[in-house]
Design a protein around this motif. Structure first.
Motif, mmCIF file in Angstrom:
data_model
loop_
_atom_site.group_PDB
_atom_site.id
_atom_site.type_symbol
_atom_site.label_atom_id
_atom_site.label_comp_id
_atom_site.label_asym_id
_atom_site.label_seq_id
_atom_site.Cartn_x
_atom_site.Cartn_y
_atom_site.Cartn_z
ATOM 1 N N GLN A 43 -2.825 -4.783 -0.099
ATOM 2 C CA GLN A 43 -3.653 -3.575 -0.123
ATOM 3 C C GLN A 43 -3.716 -2.866 1.227
ATOM 4 O O GLN A 43 -4.095 -1.701 1.295
ATOM 5 N N ALA A 44 -3.349 -3.538 2.299
ATOM 6 C CA ALA A 44 -3.579 -3.012 3.651
ATOM 7 C C ALA A 44 -2.702 -1.796 3.939
ATOM 8 O O ALA A 44 -1.495 -1.806 3.686
ATOM 9 N N GLU A 45 -3.313 -0.762 4.504
ATOM 10 C CA GLU A 45 -2.567 0.420 4.932
ATOM 11 C C GLU A 45 -1.992 0.217 6.328
ATOM 12 O O GLU A 45 -0.969 0.812 6.680
ATOM 13 N N SER A 46 -2.635 -0.591 7.139
ATOM 14 C CA SER A 46 -2.167 -0.888 8.488
ATOM 15 C C SER A 46 -1.072 -1.945 8.446
ATOM 16 O O SER A 46 -1.249 -3.017 7.839
ATOM 17 N N ASN A 87 0.853 -1.186 0.000
ATOM 18 C CA ASN A 87 0.000 0.000 0.000
ATOM 19 C C ASN A 87 0.895 1.244 0.000
ATOM 20 O O ASN A 87 1.794 1.366 0.830
ATOM 21 N N TRP A 113 -2.366 -5.225 9.971
ATOM 22 C CA TRP A 113 -3.282 -5.917 9.074
ATOM 23 C C TRP A 113 -2.478 -6.645 7.989
ATOM 24 O O TRP A 113 -2.737 -7.810 7.690
ATOM 25 N N ARG A 114 -1.524 -5.938 7.389
ATOM 26 C CA ARG A 114 -0.688 -6.569 6.359
ATOM 27 C C ARG A 114 -0.017 -7.816 6.922
ATOM 28 O O ARG A 114 -0.040 -8.885 6.296
ATOM 29 N N ARG A 164 -12.023 -10.133 -0.158
ATOM 30 C CA ARG A 164 -12.641 -10.268 1.167
ATOM 31 C C ARG A 164 -13.637 -11.414 1.160
ATOM 32 O O ARG A 164 -13.678 -12.230 2.094
ATOM 33 N N LEU A 193 -5.113 -9.072 -0.034
ATOM 34 C CA LEU A 193 -5.597 -8.161 1.008
ATOM 35 C C LEU A 193 -4.429 -7.560 1.776
ATOM 36 O O LEU A 193 -4.456 -6.382 2.164
ATOM 37 N N GLY A 194 -3.382 -8.363 2.003
ATOM 38 C CA GLY A 194 -2.195 -7.857 2.669
ATOM 39 C C GLY A 194 -1.499 -6.791 1.851
ATOM 40 O O GLY A 194 -1.056 -5.765 2.385
ATOM 41 N N TYR A 242 -2.514 -10.726 7.434
ATOM 42 C CA TYR A 242 -2.908 -11.341 6.165
ATOM 43 C C TYR A 242 -1.778 -12.206 5.589
ATOM 44 O O TYR A 242 -1.997 -13.358 5.181
ATOM 45 N N SER A 298 -6.511 0.762 13.019
ATOM 46 C CA SER A 298 -7.278 1.006 11.793
ATOM 47 C C SER A 298 -8.664 1.473 12.207
ATOM 48 O O SER A 298 -9.130 1.151 13.308
#
Length: 673
Positions: A506-509, A99, A512-513, A473, A503-504, A516, A414
């Protein structure tokens, strides 16, 4: 923090921050970024003010010296800290697999070294997950938050002294009770210097209890989940771990603790520390159970601990922790503005970089204050419209005036999981719909879902079509049921891994990355059961109260094994007091300062012997044989009690069915649990 972020552990609980990398031991099965991921990431490039480079100017301001380039190793050659590990995070343009907003944050975090904050205040940054701040006083220096490990803290102090001289440490301040803010204390001072009054240690009220207790009762589960949250099992590269949003990662050295000598108890309390005047603001229950901020009058400088940094923080930590309250958090920041807003020139924290200039400091504090207040108030507004947790979290929208501020972006916390946590804080886990009141457990429910959806092959066929549309998702949600219904179905695990991976990317956190990508790795390769050294340091064990020790024994008691057993035991710790412990009804109760005349047995030992047993330096039976533990009465009652205690397997499954959870529900019908 997090605490940690992997925290120091006790009683056999391991610290995920000290686990080696599993990724290097397995074949690299990782994919690149899919077109849908590239498109999702490109949206942020248009939405956020990437042309604003003022944070880079601030992060470089006051630079004095680079970190030593050599890796820090322990006495056995074990890796503790590698300052070159994230050298690949340099180009301004983010790779497709990261991200772009998180990449920007990771570049900022990797601006490392010794920096001058203002006259007489210095920071060493990116020598660990947190910063170490050094404040020069009239006779020496005050160290603020000496990192995670003694080894990294010592190198940080040596770097400061190489530029500013060998000034003696006169005080240490712990801003709060997370391990990255006290664990390296023996790298900057000694217990002798503290005991003889050469060094004072300041901490907020409740610090010691909070520092020791947070990761004990659910410690194994927290540490296992922390291995996901901090990406400890991932390679550091553009397809893997690029940081945690709050910092890069945790060091893997010796976690230490020296008890505070001076406790700060109330807002407005002033202390003269090495010739400087500190005014404190208590912030319990904000980012940590025990936390404080302060203002140094002579420097016009505010220390915000972890309550105002350059990220949206966690009001709930994904590793697992008690939920933090955003409303008091916002009020503490408002109080800071009232107390110091008209006179502060610089604000610095124990992560990230400072902010200079009264107008910019006030703007940062106001924005962070309003961020947490908005999360609290708008979640409750939507609650009172009858919306459920996931409806609120998925539909929650911040105003641009908050959302487009870089310091408010969700690099560590997040919006989604902080909002969901706020719902649970006020209403608990139940959404009010009786259909969700008594749902089937995961494996049983998954088998039903897959059956209703036409079987595994049909689910995977439809899920692959959804994957090709970029509906990651949904793919993860749907295929998860196939994995739990049929855990040997590698095709299902691979497809879920592919979805989690995108999803990882794409994650900004950062967390979260890391969640994932770690989940994807374990779906593909299985759980790599790496060495998990017992990182219970003697300092931490000594600081643990006997109350906490017996509470933890109660958590380990397997009530099914104990059955109808009944035992009454006296424990005598000499000068450290007596405890009466009773096993009854599958519960272990204890009472301090009590000795029963009807006890089955009396166990006499010193606290030092108990510490040695906890640290696994001495076996209980060996201590009895050596006379360090004396048991009078019925020894079988004590041995039976020990036999009823569970040990916890650190490497339990997360993305595939957990065998322990399955066995715990075996034979239990849907209406009889």
């Amino acid at each position: 923090m997090r605490s940690v972020f992997a925290k120091a552990s006790i009683l056999g609980v391991v610290s995920a921050g000290l686990i080696g990398t599993a990724a290097a031991q397995t074949q690299d099965l990782r994919n690149g970024a899919a077109d849908a991921t590239k498109q999702a990431n490109s949206v942020l490039l248009k939405q956020l003010p990437f042309n604003d480079t003022s944070d880079f100017d601030a992060a470089n301001k006051g630079f004095m010296a680079a970190l030593p380039s050599e890796a820090i190793k322990g006495s056995t050659g074990n890796a503790i800290w590698n300052p070159q590990q994230y050298g690949f995070i340099s180009d301004a343009t983010a790779p497709d697999t990261v991200n772009p907003s998180l990449w920007r944050q990771s570049r900022l975090i990797n601006i490392s070294g010794l920096f001058e904050v203002t006259d007489g205040i210095y920071q060493v940054r990116n020598q660990d997950l947190s910063n170490m701040t050094i404040i020069e006083g009239s006779e020496g220096i005050t160290i603020v938050d000496p990192l995670v490990s003694a080894e990294t803290a010592k190198v940080a102090l040596d770097l400061y002294r190489s530029k500013r001289g060998n000034k003696p440490v006169k005080a240490v301040i712990y801003t709060h009770s997370h391990v990255d803010h006290y664990g390296g204390v023996r790298g900057v001072t000694s217990e002798d210097d503290v005991q003889f009054g050469k060094v004072k240690i300041y901490a907020p009220d409740g610090f010691l209890e909070a520092a020791v207790a947070e990761n004990v009762m659910a410690g194994t589960a927290m540490s296992r989940r922390a291995s996901y949250m901090y990406g400890n099992l991932l390679k550091a590269d553009p397809k893997g771990q690029v940081g945690a949003g709050l910092g890069t990662t945790t060091s893997a050295g010796t976690v230490t603790l020296i008890a505070p000598t001076n406790i700060i108890k109330e807002t407005g309390q002033k202390e003269k520390i090495d010739g400087l005047t500190y005014e404190f603001l208590m912030a319990p229950g904000s980012e940590a159970p025990s936390e404080m901020m302060w203002f140094i009058e002579e420097k016009k400088a505010m220390e915000s601990a972890e309550d105002a940094t350059h990220t949206l923080h966690n009001t709930y930590s994904l590793r697992g922790a008690k939920i933090r309250e955003p409303l008091p958090w916002s009020k503490y920041l408002n109080q800071a503005l009232v107390m110091w807003g008209d006179k502060v020139d610089v604000v610095f924290a124990q992560h990230h970089w400072p902010t200079w200039g009264n107008d910019k400091v006030v703007s940062l504090l106001e924005s962070q204050r309003d961020l947490y207040r908005f999360i609290n108030d708008q979640t409750l507004r939507m609650v009172n419209h009858g919306m459920t947790m996931r409806e609120i979290a998925d539909g929650f929208k911040m105003p641009d005036s908050l959302a487009n501020v870089w310091a408010n972006r969700g690099y560590y916390g997040s919006i989604y999981h902080d909002v969901a946590a706020t719902y649970v804080l006020y209403l608990g886990w139940f959404d009010g719909n009786p259909a969700t009141l008594h749902e089937l457990p995961p494996v049983e429910a998954s088998k039903k879902y897959v059956e209703f959806m036409g079987g595994s092959d049909e689910v995977l066929k439809k899920a692959k079509a959804s994957y090709d549309k970029g509906e990651y998702r949904w793919v993860a949600q749907a295929v998860h049921h196939v994995v739990f219904a049929d855990p040997d179905n590698q095709a299902a695990k691979d497809l879920e891994a592919d979805a989690l991976e995108q999803l990882g990317y794409q994650a900004e956190s950062g967390p979260w990355r890391n969640f994932y990508l770690t989940g994807a790795q374990e779906l593909r390769n299985g759980v790599a059961k790496l060495p998990t050294p017992n990182t219970a340091s003697p300092d931490t064990v000594r600081a643990m109260s006997a109350d906490l020790f017996f509470d933890y024994l109660g958590v380990r008691l397997n009530a099914e094994k104990a059955g109808n057993a009944h035992a009454k035991l006296n424990f005598e710790f000499g000068k450290d007091g007596n405890y009466f412990v009773e096993l009854k009804n599958g519960v272990l109760n204890h009472t301090a300062n009590m000795k029963s005349n009807n006890a089955d047995a009396t166990v006499a030992l010193s606290r030092d012997t108990l510490n040695s047993i906890i640290l696994q330096q001495t076996r209980f039976d060996d201590a009895i044989s050596a006379g360090a533990v004396k048991v009078s009465g019925d020894q079988t009652k004590l041995r039976d009690l020990v036999s009823y205690l569970d040990t916890f397997d650190f490497w339990f499954n997360i993305v595939t069915p957990n065998q322990t959870a399955q066995s715990a529900t075996t034979g239990r019908g849907g209406t009889s649990r």
